[in-house]
Write a protein that holds these residues in place. Structure first.
Motif, PDB file in Angstrom:
ATOM      1  N   GLY A 197       5.072   9.850   1.702  1.00 38.75           N
ATOM      2  CA  GLY A 197       3.806   9.153   1.917  1.00 38.75           C
ATOM      3  C   GLY A 197       4.007   7.822   2.621  1.00 38.75           C
ATOM      4  N   LEU A 198       2.988   7.369   3.290  1.00 37.30           N
ATOM      5  CA  LEU A 198       3.048   6.106   4.012  1.00 37.30           C
ATOM      6  C   LEU A 198       3.156   4.935   3.044  1.00 37.30           C
ATOM      7  CD1 LEU A 198       2.636   4.419   6.685  1.00 37.30           C
ATOM      8  CD2 LEU A 198       0.191   4.417   6.084  1.00 37.30           C
ATOM      9  N   THR A 199       3.972   3.955   3.391  1.00 40.30           N
ATOM     10  CA  THR A 199       4.043   2.695   2.659  1.00 40.30           C
ATOM     11  C   THR A 199       3.817   1.568   3.656  1.00 40.30           C
ATOM     12  OG1 THR A 199       5.596   3.552   1.000  1.00 40.30           O
ATOM     13  CG2 THR A 199       5.459   1.166   1.249  1.00 40.30           C
ATOM     14  N   ALA A 200       2.858   0.700   3.354  1.00 38.58           N
ATOM     15  CA  ALA A 200       2.576  -0.451   4.211  1.00 38.58           C
ATOM     16  C   ALA A 200       2.767  -1.724   3.389  1.00 38.58           C
ATOM     17  CB  ALA A 200       1.156  -0.374   4.754  1.00 38.58           C
TER      18      ALA A 200
ATOM     19  N   TRP B 291       0.879  -1.182   0.000  1.00 37.61           N
ATOM     20  CA  TRP B 291       0.000   0.000   0.000  1.00 37.61           C
ATOM     21  C   TRP B 291       0.912   1.227   0.000  1.00 37.61           C
ATOM     22  CZ3 TRP B 291      -5.412   0.951   1.142  1.00 37.61           C
ATOM     23  CH2 TRP B 291      -5.698   2.239   1.559  1.00 37.61           C
ATOM     24  N   GLN B 292       0.820   2.043  -1.050  1.00 43.38           N
ATOM     25  CA  GLN B 292       1.714   3.199  -1.153  1.00 43.38           C
ATOM     26  C   GLN B 292       0.910   4.459  -1.404  1.00 43.38           C
ATOM     27  OE1 GLN B 292       4.743   2.852  -4.175  1.00 43.38           O
ATOM     28  NE2 GLN B 292       6.044   4.383  -3.196  1.00 43.38           N
ATOM     29  N   GLU B 293       1.134   5.467  -0.559  1.00 43.79           N
ATOM     30  CA  GLU B 293       0.461   6.752  -0.699  1.00 43.79           C
ATOM     31  C   GLU B 293       1.410   7.751  -1.363  1.00 43.79           C
ATOM     32  OE1 GLU B 293      -1.374   8.071   2.914  1.00 43.79           O
ATOM     33  OE2 GLU B 293      -1.949   6.027   3.504  1.00 43.79           O
ATOM     34  N   LYS B 294       0.865   8.508  -2.316  1.00 48.92           N
ATOM     35  CA  LYS B 294       1.688   9.459  -3.077  1.00 48.92           C
ATOM     36  C   LYS B 294       1.001  10.818  -3.142  1.00 48.92           C
ATOM     37  CE  LYS B 294       3.638   5.872  -6.099  1.00 48.92           C
ATOM     38  NZ  LYS B 294       3.844   5.448  -7.512  1.00 48.92           N
ATOM     39  N   ASN B 295       1.850  11.850  -3.273  1.00 52.50           N
ATOM     40  CA  ASN B 295       1.382  13.232  -3.469  1.00 52.50           C
ATOM     41  C   ASN B 295       0.513  13.733  -2.320  1.00 52.50           C
ATOM     42  OD1 ASN B 295       2.650  13.094  -6.009  1.00 52.50           O
ATOM     43  ND2 ASN B 295       0.759  12.361  -6.975  1.00 52.50           N
TER      44      ASN B 295
END
Length: 325
Positions: free
Chosen positions: A316-319, A276-280
Protein backbone atom coordinates in the motif's frame (compact mmCIF):
# COMPACT_ATOMS: atom_id res chain seq x y z
CA UNK A 1 -46.19 100.62 20.33
CA UNK A 2 -44.68 101.52 23.68
CA UNK A 3 -41.09 100.69 24.59
CA UNK A 4 -42.14 97.85 26.91
CA UNK A 5 -44.11 96.18 24.15
CA UNK A 6 -41.16 96.50 21.77
CA UNK A 7 -38.82 95.00 24.36
CA UNK A 8 -41.23 92.13 24.95
CA UNK A 9 -41.50 91.51 21.21
CA UNK A 10 -37.74 91.53 20.74
CA UNK A 11 -37.24 89.26 23.72
CA UNK A 12 -39.91 86.86 22.42
CA UNK A 13 -38.23 86.79 19.02
CA UNK A 14 -34.82 86.17 20.59
CA UNK A 15 -36.16 83.35 22.77
CA UNK A 16 -37.87 81.77 19.79
CA UNK A 17 -34.73 82.04 17.64
CA UNK A 18 -32.63 80.55 20.43
CA UNK A 19 -35.16 77.78 20.80
CA UNK A 20 -34.91 76.97 17.10
CA UNK A 21 -31.12 76.83 17.30
CA UNK A 22 -31.17 74.68 20.45
CA UNK A 23 -33.62 72.29 18.76
CA UNK A 24 -31.01 71.49 16.13
CA UNK A 25 -29.29 68.18 16.82
CA UNK A 26 -26.06 69.26 15.10
CA UNK A 27 -23.63 71.42 17.08
CA UNK A 28 -23.88 75.10 16.09
CA UNK A 29 -21.92 78.23 17.06
CA UNK A 30 -22.33 81.84 15.96
CA UNK A 31 -19.25 84.03 15.47
CA UNK A 32 -18.97 87.81 15.28
CA UNK A 33 -16.85 89.71 12.75
CA UNK A 34 -13.77 89.07 14.95
CA UNK A 35 -14.48 85.33 14.77
CA UNK A 36 -15.32 85.17 18.46
CA UNK A 37 -18.16 83.01 19.79
CA UNK A 38 -21.36 84.96 20.47
CA UNK A 39 -23.65 81.95 20.87
CA UNK A 40 -23.61 78.17 20.95
CA UNK A 41 -26.49 75.73 21.00
CA UNK A 42 -27.05 72.91 23.45
CA UNK A 43 -25.80 70.31 20.96
CA UNK A 44 -22.40 72.08 20.75
CA UNK A 45 -22.11 72.23 24.53
CA UNK A 46 -23.01 68.54 24.88
CA UNK A 47 -20.93 67.28 21.97
CA UNK A 48 -17.68 68.99 22.95
CA UNK A 49 -18.37 68.78 26.71
CA UNK A 50 -17.76 72.47 27.38
CA UNK A 51 -19.47 75.11 29.50
CA UNK A 52 -21.31 77.77 27.51
CA UNK A 53 -19.97 80.60 29.66
CA UNK A 54 -16.39 79.39 29.10
CA UNK A 55 -16.58 79.76 25.33
CA UNK A 56 -18.70 82.91 24.88
CA UNK A 57 -16.49 85.77 23.76
CA UNK A 58 -13.56 83.43 23.05
CA UNK A 59 -11.95 83.23 19.64
CA UNK A 60 -13.26 80.20 17.79
CA UNK A 61 -9.72 79.22 16.81
CA UNK A 62 -8.56 79.17 20.46
CA UNK A 63 -11.26 76.79 21.69
CA UNK A 64 -10.12 73.60 23.39
CA UNK A 65 -6.52 72.91 22.49
CA UNK A 66 -6.64 74.92 19.27
CA UNK A 67 -8.44 72.08 17.57
CA UNK A 68 -9.97 74.34 14.90
CA UNK A 69 -6.74 76.24 14.17
CA UNK A 70 -6.41 74.92 10.65
CA UNK A 71 -5.03 77.35 8.10
CA UNK A 72 -7.42 76.37 5.30
CA UNK A 73 -10.45 76.45 7.61
CA UNK A 74 -9.47 79.86 9.04
CA UNK A 75 -9.04 81.24 5.54
CA UNK A 76 -12.41 79.90 4.40
CA UNK A 77 -14.33 81.20 7.42
CA UNK A 78 -12.62 84.58 7.23
CA UNK A 79 -13.84 84.93 3.63
CA UNK A 80 -17.50 84.22 4.43
CA UNK A 81 -18.50 87.84 5.17
CA UNK A 82 -16.36 89.93 2.78
CA UNK A 83 -16.83 87.60 -0.19
CA UNK A 84 -20.36 86.44 0.67
CA UNK A 85 -18.93 82.93 0.43
CA UNK A 86 -19.92 79.71 2.17
CA UNK A 87 -17.98 76.79 3.58
CA UNK A 88 -19.60 73.45 2.78
CA UNK A 89 -18.42 70.06 4.02
CA UNK A 90 -14.90 70.99 5.18
CA UNK A 91 -13.66 67.79 6.83
CA UNK A 92 -11.80 67.97 10.14
CA UNK A 93 -10.41 64.91 11.94
CA UNK A 94 -8.95 65.73 15.32
CA UNK A 95 -8.23 64.25 18.73
CA UNK A 96 -10.48 66.49 20.82
CA UNK A 97 -9.65 67.09 24.50
CA UNK A 98 -12.79 65.60 26.03
CA UNK A 99 -14.30 63.31 23.40
CA UNK A 100 -11.31 61.72 21.67
CA UNK A 101 -10.77 61.40 17.93
CA UNK A 102 -13.73 62.47 15.86
CA UNK A 103 -14.42 63.51 12.28
CA UNK A 104 -16.66 66.51 11.50
CA UNK A 105 -17.91 68.13 8.33
CA UNK A 106 -17.98 71.90 8.89
CA UNK A 107 -20.45 74.26 7.16
CA UNK A 108 -20.16 78.04 7.61
CA UNK A 109 -22.48 80.77 6.25
CA UNK A 110 -23.34 84.35 6.96
CA UNK A 111 -26.18 84.59 9.45
CA UNK A 112 -29.36 85.76 7.71
CA UNK A 113 -30.59 89.18 8.91
CA UNK A 114 -33.65 91.20 7.80
CA UNK A 115 -31.58 94.15 6.59
CA UNK A 116 -29.05 91.81 4.93
CA UNK A 117 -26.08 93.44 6.61
CA UNK A 118 -25.25 90.85 9.27
CA UNK A 119 -21.58 90.35 10.05
CA UNK A 120 -22.19 87.19 12.10
CA UNK A 121 -21.28 83.74 10.89
CA UNK A 122 -23.19 80.56 11.70
CA UNK A 123 -21.10 77.39 11.80
CA UNK A 124 -22.65 73.93 11.84
CA UNK A 125 -20.79 70.69 12.65
CA UNK A 126 -21.88 67.31 11.31
CA UNK A 127 -20.31 64.39 13.19
CA UNK A 128 -19.51 61.75 10.55
CA UNK A 129 -17.15 59.63 12.65
CA UNK A 130 -19.36 56.54 12.62
CA UNK A 131 -20.25 57.06 8.98
CA UNK A 132 -16.58 57.19 8.02
CA UNK A 133 -15.90 54.08 10.12
CA UNK A 134 -18.74 52.18 8.46
CA UNK A 135 -17.56 53.34 5.02
CA UNK A 136 -14.03 52.15 5.80
CA UNK A 137 -15.34 48.78 7.01
CA UNK A 138 -17.50 48.42 3.91
CA UNK A 139 -14.57 49.29 1.63
CA UNK A 140 -12.41 46.75 3.45
CA UNK A 141 -15.05 44.03 3.16
CA UNK A 142 -15.56 44.72 -0.56
CA UNK A 143 -11.79 44.73 -1.19
CA UNK A 144 -11.37 41.51 0.80
CA UNK A 145 -14.23 39.86 -1.10
CA UNK A 146 -12.71 40.86 -4.42
CA UNK A 147 -9.32 39.58 -3.33
CA UNK A 148 -10.75 36.24 -2.25
CA UNK A 149 -12.79 35.90 -5.43
CA UNK A 150 -9.70 36.55 -7.55
CA UNK A 151 -7.78 33.93 -5.57
CA UNK A 152 -10.65 31.46 -5.85
CA UNK A 153 -10.98 31.97 -9.60
CA UNK A 154 -7.23 31.49 -9.96
CA UNK A 155 -7.45 28.20 -8.06
CA UNK A 156 -10.44 27.03 -10.13
CA UNK A 157 -8.63 27.91 -13.34
CA UNK A 158 -5.53 26.03 -12.18
CA UNK A 159 -7.62 22.97 -11.32
CA UNK A 160 -9.34 23.07 -14.71
CA UNK A 161 -6.10 23.56 -16.63
CA UNK A 162 -4.11 20.93 -14.75
CA UNK A 163 -6.72 18.18 -14.57
CA UNK A 164 -5.61 15.86 -17.30
CA UNK A 165 -7.91 15.00 -20.18
CA UNK A 166 -5.81 12.28 -21.79
CA UNK A 167 -7.45 8.83 -21.72
CA UNK A 168 -10.47 10.24 -19.87
CA UNK A 169 -14.06 10.64 -20.91
CA UNK A 170 -15.85 13.95 -20.44
CA UNK A 171 -17.77 12.40 -17.53
CA UNK A 172 -14.57 11.30 -15.80
CA UNK A 173 -13.04 14.74 -16.27
CA UNK A 174 -16.18 16.40 -14.91
CA UNK A 175 -16.26 14.20 -11.81
CA UNK A 176 -12.59 14.75 -11.03
CA UNK A 177 -12.87 18.50 -11.58
CA UNK A 178 -16.00 18.83 -9.45
CA UNK A 179 -14.43 16.77 -6.66
CA UNK A 180 -11.40 19.04 -6.54
CA UNK A 181 -13.60 22.10 -6.77
CA UNK A 182 -15.77 20.86 -3.89
CA UNK A 183 -12.80 20.41 -1.56
CA UNK A 184 -11.56 23.87 -2.56
CA UNK A 185 -14.89 25.46 -1.62
CA UNK A 186 -15.04 23.54 1.66
CA UNK A 187 -11.52 24.65 2.49
CA UNK A 188 -12.38 28.28 1.70
CA UNK A 189 -15.37 28.00 4.04
CA UNK A 190 -13.19 26.66 6.83
CA UNK A 191 -10.45 29.24 6.25
CA UNK A 192 -12.92 32.14 6.41
CA UNK A 193 -14.46 30.93 9.69
CA UNK A 194 -11.45 31.89 11.84
CA UNK A 195 -7.73 32.57 12.02
CA UNK A 196 -6.88 28.98 12.95
CA UNK A 197 -8.36 25.55 12.21
CA UNK A 198 -8.01 22.21 14.00
CA UNK A 199 -6.10 19.75 11.85
CA UNK A 200 -8.10 16.55 12.46
CA UNK A 201 -11.55 17.91 11.46
CA UNK A 202 -9.93 19.52 8.43
CA UNK A 203 -8.33 16.18 7.50
CA UNK A 204 -11.65 14.32 7.78
CA UNK A 205 -13.54 16.94 5.80
CA UNK A 206 -10.87 16.90 3.09
CA UNK A 207 -11.23 13.17 2.59
CA UNK A 208 -15.01 13.57 2.84
CA UNK A 209 -17.21 10.53 2.37
CA UNK A 210 -14.47 8.46 0.76
CA UNK A 211 -14.60 5.33 2.88
CA UNK A 212 -15.21 7.26 6.10
CA UNK A 213 -15.67 4.04 8.11
CA UNK A 214 -12.28 2.75 6.97
CA UNK A 215 -10.42 5.98 7.69
CA UNK A 216 -8.55 6.02 11.03
CA UNK A 217 -6.81 9.05 12.58
CA UNK A 218 -4.52 9.37 15.56
CA UNK A 219 -2.43 12.31 16.71
CA UNK A 220 -2.23 15.28 19.08
CA UNK A 221 -4.27 18.45 18.77
CA UNK A 222 -2.76 20.68 16.06
CA UNK A 223 -3.99 24.01 14.73
CA UNK A 224 -3.27 25.42 11.30
CA UNK A 225 -3.43 29.04 10.25
CA UNK A 226 -6.10 29.94 7.70
CA UNK A 227 -3.43 30.51 5.02
CA UNK A 228 -2.57 26.77 5.09
CA UNK A 229 -6.11 25.38 5.10
CA UNK A 230 -6.69 25.24 1.34
CA UNK A 231 -3.29 23.72 0.55
CA UNK A 232 -3.57 21.04 3.24
CA UNK A 233 -7.12 20.21 2.15
CA UNK A 234 -6.02 19.75 -1.45
CA UNK A 235 -3.16 17.42 -0.44
CA UNK A 236 -5.35 15.05 1.56
CA UNK A 237 -8.27 15.19 -0.82
CA UNK A 238 -5.94 14.12 -3.60
CA UNK A 239 -4.56 11.26 -1.50
CA UNK A 240 -8.11 10.15 -0.66
CA UNK A 241 -9.25 10.33 -4.28
CA UNK A 242 -6.28 8.27 -5.41
CA UNK A 243 -6.96 5.72 -2.66
CA UNK A 244 -10.56 5.40 -3.83
CA UNK A 245 -9.58 4.92 -7.48
CA UNK A 246 -6.38 2.90 -7.29
CA UNK A 247 -5.49 2.19 -3.65
CA UNK A 248 -6.84 0.84 -0.40
CA UNK A 249 -10.35 2.26 -0.69
CA UNK A 250 -10.88 0.61 -4.07
CA UNK A 251 -11.44 -2.77 -2.35
CA UNK A 252 -13.80 -3.62 0.55
CA UNK A 253 -11.08 -4.70 3.00
CA UNK A 254 -8.80 -1.70 2.43
CA UNK A 255 -8.12 0.82 5.18
CA UNK A 256 -6.28 4.10 5.63
CA UNK A 257 -4.41 4.99 8.82
CA UNK A 258 -3.21 8.55 9.35
CA UNK A 259 -0.95 9.39 12.28
CA UNK A 260 0.81 12.65 13.05
CA UNK A 261 3.07 14.33 15.58
CA UNK A 262 4.78 17.66 16.13
CA UNK A 263 8.53 17.91 15.73
CA UNK A 264 10.95 20.74 16.49
CA UNK A 265 12.93 21.96 13.50
CA UNK A 266 15.70 24.44 12.77
CA UNK A 267 15.35 28.13 13.68
CA UNK A 268 12.78 27.31 16.39
CA UNK A 269 10.22 26.16 13.82
CA UNK A 270 7.70 23.44 14.57
CA UNK A 271 6.71 20.90 11.93
CA UNK A 272 3.69 18.68 11.56
CA UNK A 273 4.91 15.21 10.55
CA UNK A 274 1.97 13.27 9.12
CA UNK A 275 2.04 9.70 7.81
CA UNK A 276 -0.67 8.46 5.47
CA UNK A 277 -0.61 4.66 5.21
CA UNK A 278 -2.86 2.48 3.07
CA UNK A 279 -3.40 -1.15 4.08
CA UNK A 280 -5.13 -4.24 2.68
CA UNK A 281 -5.57 -2.68 -0.74
CA UNK A 282 -4.52 -3.67 -4.21
CA UNK A 283 -0.80 -4.21 -4.87
CA UNK A 284 0.83 -0.84 -5.54
CA UNK A 285 3.51 -0.05 -8.10
CA UNK A 286 5.15 3.30 -8.86
CA UNK A 287 3.31 5.17 -11.63
CA UNK A 288 4.87 5.13 -15.08
CA UNK A 289 4.51 8.88 -15.37
CA UNK A 290 3.92 11.77 -12.98
CA UNK A 291 0.32 12.85 -13.01
CA UNK A 292 -1.36 16.01 -11.79
CA UNK A 293 -2.18 14.40 -8.43
CA UNK A 294 1.46 13.66 -7.63
CA UNK A 295 2.54 17.11 -8.76
CA UNK A 296 -0.20 18.71 -6.67
CA UNK A 297 0.78 16.80 -3.52
CA UNK A 298 4.50 17.45 -3.87
CA UNK A 299 4.20 20.99 -5.22
CA UNK A 300 1.70 22.10 -2.56
CA UNK A 301 3.84 20.68 0.24
CA UNK A 302 6.86 22.54 -1.12
CA UNK A 303 4.78 25.74 -1.41
CA UNK A 304 4.01 25.48 2.32
CA UNK A 305 7.70 25.21 3.09
CA UNK A 306 7.60 21.46 3.69
CA UNK A 307 8.05 18.31 1.70
CA UNK A 308 6.41 14.96 1.01
CA UNK A 309 7.83 11.49 0.48
CA UNK A 310 5.76 8.95 -1.42
CA UNK A 311 6.57 5.23 -1.06
CA UNK A 312 4.84 2.79 -3.38
CA UNK A 313 5.20 -0.36 -1.27
CA UNK A 314 3.41 -3.48 -2.61
CA UNK A 315 1.25 -3.52 0.52
CA UNK A 316 0.00 0.00 0.00
CA UNK A 317 1.00 3.60 -0.55
CA UNK A 318 2.72 5.44 2.30
CA UNK A 319 2.97 9.24 2.20
CA UNK A 320 5.04 11.12 4.78
CA UNK A 321 4.16 14.81 4.77
CA UNK A 322 6.17 17.45 6.61
CA UNK A 323 4.60 20.89 6.98
CA UNK A 324 5.71 23.86 9.13
CA UNK A 325 3.04 24.98 11.56
Amino acid sequence: MILEDLYRLLRSGHVQAQGVVDTMTQPIVVLDHNLCVTNANNAFVRTFEVERDDILGESFFRLGNGQWEIADLRHLIASVIPKAAAVVGFEVTHDFPAIGQRTFLVDARRLVHPDNNSTNILILFDDVTERRRHDAEKDFIVAEARHRLRNLFAVIRAIAMQTETEDRTATEYRDIFLGRLEVTLRAQEIASSGETTDFEPLLRRSVGELGVERFHCDGPAVTLTSSKVLAVSMIFHELGTNAMKHGALSVPAGQIHVTWALEAGPRSRTYLICEWQEKNGLPVTPPKRRGYGTELIEGTSAHLGGKVELKYDPGGLTATIKIPV
